[in-house]
Scaffold this active site. Sequence first.
Site, PDB file in Angstrom:
ATOM      1  N   ASN A  81       0.815  -1.220   0.000  1.00  0.00           N
ATOM      2  CA  ASN A  81       0.000   0.000   0.000  1.00  0.00           C
ATOM      3  C   ASN A  81       0.850   1.272   0.000  1.00  0.00           C
ATOM      4  O   ASN A  81       0.632   2.174  -0.810  1.00  0.00           O
ATOM      5  CB  ASN A  81      -0.924   0.002   1.220  1.00  0.00           C
ATOM      6  CG  ASN A  81      -2.074  -0.981   1.066  1.00  0.00           C
ATOM      7  OD1 ASN A  81      -2.493  -1.290  -0.056  1.00  0.00           O
ATOM      8  ND2 ASN A  81      -2.584  -1.499   2.175  1.00  0.00           N
ATOM      9  N   VAL A  82       1.814   1.344   0.908  1.00  0.00           N
ATOM     10  CA  VAL A  82       2.608   2.583   1.019  1.00  0.00           C
ATOM     11  C   VAL A  82       3.568   2.713  -0.169  1.00  0.00           C
ATOM     12  O   VAL A  82       3.679   3.777  -0.779  1.00  0.00           O
ATOM     13  CB  VAL A  82       3.412   2.614   2.346  1.00  0.00           C
ATOM     14  CG1 VAL A  82       4.263   3.872   2.423  1.00  0.00           C
ATOM     15  CG2 VAL A  82       2.476   2.541   3.550  1.00  0.00           C
ATOM     16  N   GLY A  83       4.245   1.612  -0.494  1.00  0.00           N
ATOM     17  CA  GLY A  83       5.247   1.664  -1.564  1.00  0.00           C
ATOM     18  C   GLY A  83       4.631   2.007  -2.913  1.00  0.00           C
ATOM     19  O   GLY A  83       5.167   2.842  -3.653  1.00  0.00           O
ATOM     20  N   ARG A 139       3.114  -0.425  17.027  1.00  0.00           N
ATOM     21  CA  ARG A 139       4.146  -0.461  15.968  1.00  0.00           C
ATOM     22  C   ARG A 139       5.333  -1.303  16.434  1.00  0.00           C
ATOM     23  O   ARG A 139       5.953  -2.025  15.638  1.00  0.00           O
ATOM     24  CB  ARG A 139       4.609   0.959  15.641  1.00  0.00           C
ATOM     25  CG  ARG A 139       3.524   1.834  15.001  1.00  0.00           C
ATOM     26  CD  ARG A 139       4.084   3.209  14.691  1.00  0.00           C
ATOM     27  NE  ARG A 139       3.111   4.114  14.104  1.00  0.00           N
ATOM     28  CZ  ARG A 139       2.356   4.955  14.796  1.00  0.00           C
ATOM     29  NH1 ARG A 139       2.430   4.993  16.114  1.00  0.00           N
ATOM     30  NH2 ARG A 139       1.502   5.760  14.175  1.00  0.00           N
ATOM     31  N   ASP A 174       3.054  12.798  10.687  1.00  0.00           N
ATOM     32  CA  ASP A 174       2.440  13.196  11.964  1.00  0.00           C
ATOM     33  C   ASP A 174       2.020  14.664  11.923  1.00  0.00           C
ATOM     34  O   ASP A 174       0.930  15.038  12.367  1.00  0.00           O
ATOM     35  CB  ASP A 174       3.432  12.972  13.112  1.00  0.00           C
ATOM     36  CG  ASP A 174       3.710  11.493  13.352  1.00  0.00           C
ATOM     37  OD1 ASP A 174       2.829  10.675  13.046  1.00  0.00           O
ATOM     38  OD2 ASP A 174       4.799  11.161  13.863  1.00  0.00           O
ATOM     39  N   ARG A 179      -1.059  15.187   9.771  1.00  0.00           N
ATOM     40  CA  ARG A 179      -2.320  14.830  10.458  1.00  0.00           C
ATOM     41  C   ARG A 179      -2.759  15.973  11.372  1.00  0.00           C
ATOM     42  O   ARG A 179      -3.921  16.374  11.378  1.00  0.00           O
ATOM     43  CB  ARG A 179      -2.108  13.546  11.268  1.00  0.00           C
ATOM     44  CG  ARG A 179      -2.047  12.327  10.387  1.00  0.00           C
ATOM     45  CD  ARG A 179      -1.872  11.047  11.169  1.00  0.00           C
ATOM     46  NE  ARG A 179      -1.938   9.920  10.246  1.00  0.00           N
ATOM     47  CZ  ARG A 179      -1.209   8.816  10.330  1.00  0.00           C
ATOM     48  NH1 ARG A 179      -0.333   8.674  11.328  1.00  0.00           N
ATOM     49  NH2 ARG A 179      -1.345   7.862   9.448  1.00  0.00           N
ATOM     50  N   HIS A 214       8.195   8.190  16.371  1.00  0.00           N
ATOM     51  CA  HIS A 214       6.931   8.007  15.654  1.00  0.00           C
ATOM     52  C   HIS A 214       6.076   7.045  16.456  1.00  0.00           C
ATOM     53  O   HIS A 214       6.184   5.843  16.334  1.00  0.00           O
ATOM     54  CB  HIS A 214       7.201   7.434  14.266  1.00  0.00           C
ATOM     55  CG  HIS A 214       5.958   7.245  13.464  1.00  0.00           C
ATOM     56  ND1 HIS A 214       5.002   8.223  13.321  1.00  0.00           N
ATOM     57  CD2 HIS A 214       5.505   6.183  12.749  1.00  0.00           C
ATOM     58  CE1 HIS A 214       4.036   7.775  12.559  1.00  0.00           C
ATOM     59  NE2 HIS A 214       4.307   6.536  12.199  1.00  0.00           N
TER      60      HIS A 214
HETATM   61  N1  LIG Z   1       6.671   5.564   8.950  1.00  0.00           N
HETATM   62  C1  LIG Z   1       5.375   5.725   8.824  1.00  0.00           C
HETATM   63  O1  LIG Z   1       4.866   6.804   9.114  1.00  0.00           O
HETATM   64  C2  LIG Z   1       4.526   4.632   8.308  1.00  0.00           C
HETATM   65  C3  LIG Z   1       5.008   3.366   8.254  1.00  0.00           C
HETATM   66  N2  LIG Z   1       4.254   2.339   7.756  1.00  0.00           N
HETATM   67  C4  LIG Z   1       4.874   1.022   7.697  1.00  0.00           C
HETATM   68  O2  LIG Z   1       5.240   0.753   6.355  1.00  0.00           O
HETATM   69  C5  LIG Z   1       5.295  -0.666   6.144  1.00  0.00           C
HETATM   70  C6  LIG Z   1       4.508  -1.038   4.886  1.00  0.00           C
HETATM   71  O3  LIG Z   1       3.144  -0.801   5.074  1.00  0.00           O
HETATM   72  P1  LIG Z   1       2.099  -1.197   3.915  1.00  0.00           P
HETATM   73  O4  LIG Z   1       2.613  -0.766   2.607  1.00  0.00           O
HETATM   74  O5  LIG Z   1       0.772  -0.773   4.349  1.00  0.00           O
HETATM   75  O6  LIG Z   1       2.199  -2.799   3.984  1.00  0.00           O
HETATM   76  P2  LIG Z   1       1.820  -3.841   2.827  1.00  0.00           P
HETATM   77  O7  LIG Z   1       1.646  -5.159   3.482  1.00  0.00           O
HETATM   78  O8  LIG Z   1       0.742  -3.292   1.972  1.00  0.00           O
HETATM   79  O9  LIG Z   1       3.152  -3.864   1.930  1.00  0.00           O
HETATM   80  C7  LIG Z   1       4.370  -4.328   2.394  1.00  0.00           C
HETATM   81  C8  LIG Z   1       5.058  -4.998   1.216  1.00  0.00           C
HETATM   82  O10 LIG Z   1       6.390  -5.364   1.610  1.00  0.00           O
HETATM   83  C9  LIG Z   1       6.700  -6.531   0.873  1.00  0.00           C
HETATM   84  N3  LIG Z   1       7.856  -7.211   1.447  1.00  0.00           N
HETATM   85  C10 LIG Z   1       7.941  -7.985   2.559  1.00  0.00           C
HETATM   86  N4  LIG Z   1       9.187  -8.462   2.719  1.00  0.00           N
HETATM   87  C11 LIG Z   1       9.917  -7.971   1.690  1.00  0.00           C
HETATM   88  C12 LIG Z   1      11.269  -8.093   1.294  1.00  0.00           C
HETATM   89  N5  LIG Z   1      12.132  -8.816   2.004  1.00  0.00           N
HETATM   90  N6  LIG Z   1      11.669  -7.462   0.182  1.00  0.00           N
HETATM   91  C13 LIG Z   1      10.817  -6.719  -0.556  1.00  0.00           C
HETATM   92  N7  LIG Z   1       9.511  -6.555  -0.241  1.00  0.00           N
HETATM   93  C14 LIG Z   1       9.079  -7.183   0.860  1.00  0.00           C
HETATM   94  C15 LIG Z   1       5.420  -7.367   0.957  1.00  0.00           C
HETATM   95  O11 LIG Z   1       5.403  -8.399  -0.014  1.00  0.00           O
HETATM   96  C16 LIG Z   1       4.369  -6.294   0.751  1.00  0.00           C
HETATM   97  O12 LIG Z   1       3.987  -6.162  -0.609  1.00  0.00           O
HETATM   98  C17 LIG Z   1       4.752  -1.277   7.438  1.00  0.00           C
HETATM   99  O13 LIG Z   1       5.817  -1.686   8.255  1.00  0.00           O
HETATM  100  C18 LIG Z   1       4.007  -0.122   8.091  1.00  0.00           C
HETATM  101  O14 LIG Z   1       3.902  -0.262   9.482  1.00  0.00           O
HETATM  102  C19 LIG Z   1       3.004   2.539   7.275  1.00  0.00           C
HETATM  103  C20 LIG Z   1       2.460   3.795   7.309  1.00  0.00           C
HETATM  104  C21 LIG Z   1       3.159   4.924   7.860  1.00  0.00           C
HETATM  105  O1  LIG Z   2      -0.049   3.340  12.408  1.00  0.00           O
HETATM  106  C1  LIG Z   2       0.698   2.555  11.779  1.00  0.00           C
HETATM  107  O2  LIG Z   2       0.969   1.418  12.123  1.00  0.00           O
HETATM  108  C2  LIG Z   2       1.301   3.059  10.513  1.00  0.00           C
HETATM  109  C3  LIG Z   2       1.918   4.361  10.802  1.00  0.00           C
HETATM  110  O3  LIG Z   2       3.018   4.436  11.296  1.00  0.00           O
HETATM  111  C4  LIG Z   2       1.055   5.542  10.692  1.00  0.00           C
HETATM  112  O4  LIG Z   2       0.081   5.542   9.939  1.00  0.00           O
HETATM  113  O5  LIG Z   2       1.353   6.509  11.402  1.00  0.00           O
END
Ligand SMILES: NC(=O)C1=CN([C@@H]2O[C@H](COP(=O)(O)OP(=O)(O)OC[C@H]3O[C@@H](n4cnc5c(N)ncnc54)[C@H](O)[C@@H]3O)[C@@H](O)[C@H]2O)C=CC1
Ligand SMILES: O=C([O-])CC(=O)C(=O)O
Length: 309
Positions: A10-12, A88, A148, A151, A175
Amino acid sequence: MKVTVVGAGNVGATCADVLAYREIANEVVLLDIKEGVAEGKSLDIWQKSPINLYDTRTIGSTNDYSKTAGSDVVVITSGLPRKPGMSRDDLIETNAGIVKQVTENVVKHSPDAIIIVVSNPLDVMTYQAHITSQFPRTKVMGMAGILDTARYRAFLAEELNVSPKDIQAVLMGGHGDTMVPLPRYTTVGGIPVTELIDKSKLDEIIERTKFGGGELVKLMGTSAWYAPGSAAAQMVEAIVRDQRRVFPVCVKLEGEYGIDDVYLGVPVILGKNGIEKVIELDLNDDEKKLLEESRNHVKEVMEVLDSKR
Ligand SMILES: NC(=O)C1=CN([C@@H]2O[C@H](COP(=O)(O)OP(=O)(O)OC[C@H]3O[C@@H](n4cnc5c(N)ncnc54)[C@H](O)[C@@H]3O)[C@@H](O)[C@H]2O)C=CC1
Ligand SMILES: O=C([O-])CC(=O)C(=O)O
């Protein structure tokens, strides 16, 4: 400019889409371990180019890092998102291994890249990318503060019934629920926010911001992606266009704010070399106390990571 986004979830995928349609890079490589997913999403984004009028080339890869070679910036979004009821920090075991393996490949194929980490728990995953890459702190950073702060700005805009464009703010710290709000640095079109809103309402907005990620996890069963993906793309833009933007970014502190060797969100100038400068604000006693609490929390989780290395 070439940008790689690791993790086509989703994020990527959102980040890659923003990078493409805003023409932030000439080439965007999206990589994932799930067979065909990165290729499919890249193709879909490319097929949108004649509609939205951009010419950034998007390329997908199933775990083939040779396609990412020579990237100027790499965004790491790979890893599990949390589900309702999780913190988290609960993601540390799985995601530390993923971030480590991904960073090793990034270093091998793009030794001069600047790395932006998004995976959670953010501050500690940024630390993981730093210890694996051995890159200088200017070139390994985490995305959280822009999200953050966005938001917080969005909630304020709604409450005050004004454009979010006119709200300027900065939040600091880790975070998570220990982030450090700084209302005295919040303005609305140059007017201190404290002149426009009463304290109890502002406190309510600050609390909602602290748990902003959790609010979305509860609603959707997984975590947010539109704002996080766009926030990461905004950091990439500041770097590749050498904009010298001032953003809250997770960076390794080396004595600033009296803190050493901890990854924490603070305001920085972001430009072509990555972190061009860490800005040190003159915090008051209450703010210092909150930052110290946030630092202690992040440090504890860093120690969990260290104990497993
Ligand atoms: N820093 C921030 O503010 C935020 C951080 N996040 C974090 O970002 C991460 C991703 O979230 P989403 O995209 O929603 O998750 P998602 O599950 O939609 O996508 C994660 C992707 O990573 C892939 N993946 C897993 N292992 C891998 C590897 N070794 N090499 C390459 N790809 C690999 C998966 O196949 C999946 O497609 C999570 O850890 C989430 O908590 C999410 C939102 C905000
Ligand atoms: O809440 C989570 O797990 C993902 C994230 O870091 C955010 O949306 O701030």
